[in-house]
Design a protein around this motif. Sequence first.
Motif, short mmCIF file in Angstrom:
data_model
loop_
_atom_site.label_atom_id
_atom_site.label_comp_id
_atom_site.label_asym_id
_atom_site.label_seq_id
_atom_site.Cartn_x
_atom_site.Cartn_y
_atom_site.Cartn_z
N MET A 56 0.84 -1.17 0.00
CA MET A 56 0.00 0.00 0.00
C MET A 56 0.89 1.24 0.00
N ALA A 57 0.27 2.38 -0.17
CA ALA A 57 1.01 3.63 -0.24
C ALA A 57 0.10 4.78 0.16
N ILE A 58 0.70 5.94 0.33
CA ILE A 58 -0.05 7.16 0.62
C ILE A 58 0.09 8.07 -0.59
N THR A 59 -1.03 8.65 -1.01
CA THR A 59 -0.98 9.63 -2.09
C THR A 59 -1.27 11.01 -1.51
N LYS A 60 -0.38 11.92 -1.80
CA LYS A 60 -0.52 13.33 -1.41
C LYS A 60 0.60 14.09 -2.10
N ASP A 61 0.26 15.22 -2.69
CA ASP A 61 1.29 16.05 -3.32
C ASP A 61 2.08 16.77 -2.23
N ILE A 62 3.38 16.53 -2.21
CA ILE A 62 4.28 17.18 -1.26
C ILE A 62 5.48 17.70 -2.03
N THR A 63 5.78 18.98 -1.86
CA THR A 63 6.98 19.55 -2.46
C THR A 63 8.13 19.28 -1.52
N LEU A 64 9.12 18.56 -1.99
CA LEU A 64 10.25 18.17 -1.15
C LEU A 64 11.23 19.33 -1.01
N ASP A 65 11.58 19.66 0.22
CA ASP A 65 12.49 20.77 0.49
C ASP A 65 13.85 20.59 -0.18
N SER A 66 14.34 19.36 -0.19
CA SER A 66 15.70 19.12 -0.68
C SER A 66 15.84 19.30 -2.19
N THR A 67 14.75 19.06 -2.93
CA THR A 67 14.86 19.09 -4.39
C THR A 67 13.88 20.04 -5.07
N GLY A 68 12.80 20.40 -4.38
CA GLY A 68 11.76 21.21 -4.98
C GLY A 68 10.82 20.41 -5.86
N VAL A 69 11.04 19.11 -5.95
CA VAL A 69 10.21 18.23 -6.77
C VAL A 69 8.92 17.91 -6.02
N VAL A 70 7.82 17.82 -6.76
CA VAL A 70 6.56 17.41 -6.15
C VAL A 70 6.48 15.89 -6.22
N ALA A 71 6.38 15.27 -5.06
CA ALA A 71 6.21 13.82 -4.98
C ALA A 71 4.76 13.55 -4.59
N SER A 72 4.15 12.58 -5.25
CA SER A 72 2.73 12.31 -5.02
C SER A 72 2.46 10.92 -4.45
N TYR A 73 3.46 10.05 -4.46
CA TYR A 73 3.26 8.65 -4.08
C TYR A 73 4.33 8.27 -3.07
N HIS A 74 3.91 7.82 -1.89
CA HIS A 74 4.83 7.62 -0.77
C HIS A 74 4.65 6.21 -0.21
N VAL A 75 5.75 5.48 -0.12
CA VAL A 75 5.72 4.07 0.25
C VAL A 75 6.57 3.84 1.51
N ILE A 76 6.00 3.13 2.47
CA ILE A 76 6.76 2.73 3.65
C ILE A 76 7.71 1.62 3.23
N GLN A 77 9.00 1.83 3.48
CA GLN A 77 10.01 0.83 3.12
C GLN A 77 10.41 -0.03 4.31
N GLN A 78 10.40 0.56 5.48
CA GLN A 78 10.88 -0.13 6.67
C GLN A 78 10.18 0.46 7.88
N MET A 79 9.93 -0.38 8.90
CA MET A 79 9.29 0.10 10.12
C MET A 79 10.00 -0.45 11.35
N SER A 80 9.82 0.29 12.44
CA SER A 80 10.32 -0.15 13.73
C SER A 80 9.26 0.16 14.78
N ILE A 81 8.99 -0.80 15.63
CA ILE A 81 8.00 -0.63 16.68
C ILE A 81 8.71 -0.76 18.02
N ASP A 82 8.63 0.30 18.82
CA ASP A 82 9.25 0.32 20.14
C ASP A 82 8.15 0.09 21.17
N LEU A 83 8.01 -1.15 21.63
CA LEU A 83 6.94 -1.50 22.56
C LEU A 83 7.14 -0.87 23.94
#
Length: 109
Positions: A1-28
């Motif tokens: 799954m992924a999240i869709t939202k237009d976000i202008t990235l500060d580092s590049t100025g590029v608009v990214a619209s598709y965001h995918v979780i690559q890795q997670m950590s859960i601190d119980l």
Amino acid sequence: MAITKDITLDSTGVVASYHVIQQMSIDLLNKTTSAAVASYVSADTCSAGKQTVQNSFMIFVRGVPADGQNAVDFMEATMIAAQPSEVDPADASLPYAANRYAFAGGTIA
């Protein structure tokens, strides 16, 4: 799954619209969850195997998935939740590498 939202990235100025979780950590112990998120120009560029528009970045949230809850589903739902009018001061103690509410208002694709 992924999240869709237009976000202008500060580092590049590029608009990214598709965001995918690559890795997670859960601190119980501390009841926090973190995710490394990769951003793409679009779903098409992701599915075509194109590179991300920047290196993945970390999002930290308070809370952990409930017993039996899918961890990615929990994190995506938490990431797109609206930012409260007053942010809990305890959230300031989380090690933010990126705006915790950057994906607020997004949709799960």
